[in-house]
Design an enzyme around this catalytic site. Sequence first.
Site, PDB file in Angstrom:
ATOM      1  CB  SER A  57      -0.988   0.017   1.106  1.00 12.49           C
ATOM      2  OG  SER A  57      -0.459  -0.126   2.398  1.00 12.49           O
ATOM      3  CE  LYS A 123      -0.001  -8.128   3.282  1.00 13.58           C
ATOM      4  NZ  LYS A 123      -0.584  -7.940   1.718  1.00 13.58           N
ATOM      5  CD  GLU A 125      -2.283  -8.333  -2.561  1.00 13.48           C
ATOM      6  OE1 GLU A 125      -2.856  -8.540  -4.081  1.00 13.48           O
ATOM      7  OE2 GLU A 125      -2.485  -7.454  -2.106  1.00 13.48           O
ATOM      8  CD  GLU A 192      -7.826  -5.335   1.719  1.00 12.34           C
ATOM      9  OE1 GLU A 192      -6.624  -5.823   1.630  1.00 12.34           O
ATOM     10  OE2 GLU A 192      -7.873  -4.077   1.331  1.00 12.34           O
TER      11      GLU A 192
END
Length: 274
Positions: A57, A123, A125, A192
């Site tokens: 982000s 991490k 995704e 999320e």
Amino acid sequence: MPYVQADNSGGLEKKITVHTLQQMRGREKFVMVSLYDAPMAAMAQKCSVEAVLIGDSLGMTVLGYDSVIPVTMEQMIYHVEAVARGNNKSLIIGDLPFMTYATPEQALSNATRIMQAGAHMVKIEGGAWLADTVRMLSDRGIPVCAHIGLTPQSVHKFGGFRVQGRDQERADTLLSDAKCLNRAGADLLLIECVPAWLGTAITQASDIPVVGIGAGSDTDAQVLVINDILGLTPQPPKFSKNFLEETGNIPGAMQKYRDDVKAGVFPSEVHTFS
Ligand code: KIV
């Protein structure tokens, strides 16, 4: 002397590990903040934030891009190193950016670089297609946080930042993705932007800690982006809260976020999707 030194005057006393988070599961909620620099990382340690994420982000919050897609390995490494210099107690999780883990081999090589920059976990995704990658990393001693639901690197595939799993078919896929990544050896699951009932169902079906962001209040932990906590986001997402507004200072805002998660006060109904 570095600008910010990790210190032991208050805050976390012991180093947080994957084992600590596993032990906390079902006993006490833990708290994660996505942040990008040494001063904020040091503040997280003082506020007893158990896990810090250097999220991609940063592309949108710090670097001014309109998505996370342009973020590079070099940018991630630069920020992971900064965070690791500021905090020697929280668990440090580094994101692998867009298309740096398209194959298990590529994931191994890039996860190695993030770990060498100071992360304790990476991490990534995606859903069931990542199982081989999770196994590859986990078997070689690299802890993995698997991120499902609204995965911002796939924003163009989703057609925008949309809540995921409102329809039964997608909800079933997310639940089976969670189970598959859990079995493959993930140490943390991050979900999320899903309806609260689905956040609850995934948490109950997992035997690893589940961190939520816009996934209701039943997950084992919560994560928020520092810019949202500090009211720096022009159009903040529904699931976020500006804690600076009520506290008036930055350490107070981080502490209040942490305390409200621990007390089960945040997230409330207004931060939750149905
Ligand atoms: O990149 C990030 O900061 C994240 C959080 C929103 C979970 O992935």
